[in-house]
Design a protein around this motif. Structure first.
Motif, PDB file in Angstrom:
ATOM      1  N   PRO A   1      -4.040  -8.012  -1.644  1.00  0.00           N
ATOM      2  CA  PRO A   1      -3.353  -6.944  -2.381  1.00  0.00           C
ATOM      3  C   PRO A   1      -3.104  -5.695  -1.531  1.00  0.00           C
ATOM      4  O   PRO A   1      -2.116  -4.999  -1.723  1.00  0.00           O
ATOM      5  N   LYS A   2      -3.984  -5.423  -0.581  1.00  0.00           N
ATOM      6  CA  LYS A   2      -3.773  -4.272   0.310  1.00  0.00           C
ATOM      7  C   LYS A   2      -2.492  -4.419   1.107  1.00  0.00           C
ATOM      8  O   LYS A   2      -1.813  -3.437   1.391  1.00  0.00           O
ATOM      9  N   LEU A   3      -2.163  -5.645   1.479  1.00  0.00           N
ATOM     10  CA  LEU A   3      -0.923  -5.882   2.228  1.00  0.00           C
ATOM     11  C   LEU A   3       0.311  -5.512   1.416  1.00  0.00           C
ATOM     12  O   LEU A   3       1.349  -5.177   1.972  1.00  0.00           O
ATOM     13  N   PHE A   4       0.193  -5.579   0.096  1.00  0.00           N
ATOM     14  CA  PHE A   4       1.325  -5.316  -0.777  1.00  0.00           C
ATOM     15  C   PHE A   4       1.347  -3.888  -1.316  1.00  0.00           C
ATOM     16  O   PHE A   4       2.243  -3.535  -2.069  1.00  0.00           O
ATOM     17  N   GLN A   5       0.381  -3.068  -0.931  1.00  0.00           N
ATOM     18  CA  GLN A   5       0.378  -1.681  -1.386  1.00  0.00           C
ATOM     19  C   GLN A   5       1.644  -0.992  -0.903  1.00  0.00           C
ATOM     20  O   GLN A   5       2.072  -1.164   0.239  1.00  0.00           O
ATOM     21  N   GLY A   6       2.271  -0.259  -1.792  1.00  0.00           N
ATOM     22  CA  GLY A   6       3.487   0.451  -1.433  1.00  0.00           C
ATOM     23  C   GLY A   6       4.747  -0.401  -1.504  1.00  0.00           C
ATOM     24  O   GLY A   6       5.846   0.081  -1.276  1.00  0.00           O
ATOM     25  N   GLU A   7       4.603  -1.674  -1.806  1.00  0.00           N
ATOM     26  CA  GLU A   7       5.751  -2.566  -1.940  1.00  0.00           C
ATOM     27  C   GLU A   7       6.161  -2.639  -3.412  1.00  0.00           C
ATOM     28  O   GLU A   7       5.350  -2.425  -4.293  1.00  0.00           O
TER      29      GLU A   7
END
Length: 82
Positions: free
Chosen positions: A5-11
């Motif tokens: 989920p951190k990879l998708f933060q701001g997406e």
């Protein structure tokens, strides 16, 4: 928070939405190539992890502007005219 989920933060797209989109694309492809004797909508939905038919129909309509049954019928009609 796990690293995915951190990879998708701001997406705009969340992990869950990405997975759902991929599952819907697989369902759409399978519905489109089933032919007259192919599996039914509920079988395909369950195969791709949709436990509730209404949830699947709602998500499919939102993504593609028609129900899974309408998509399948249109694909069958297209095959019949080829």
């Amino acid at each position: 928070m796990s690293s995915l989920p951190k990879l998708f933060q701001g997406e705009e797209l969340t992990v869950g939405r990405l997975i759902q989109r991929c599952r819907l694309e697989k369902c759409r492809a399978e519905l489109g190539r089933g032919g007259p004797s192919g599996p039914g909508v509920s079988v395909i939905a369950q195969r791709w992890g949709f436990a509730h038919p209404t949830q699947f129909t709602r998500a499919f309509r939102t993504a593609y502007g028609m129900t899974p049954s309408e998509w399948q019928a249109a694909a069958r009609d297209a095959d019949a005219t080829d």
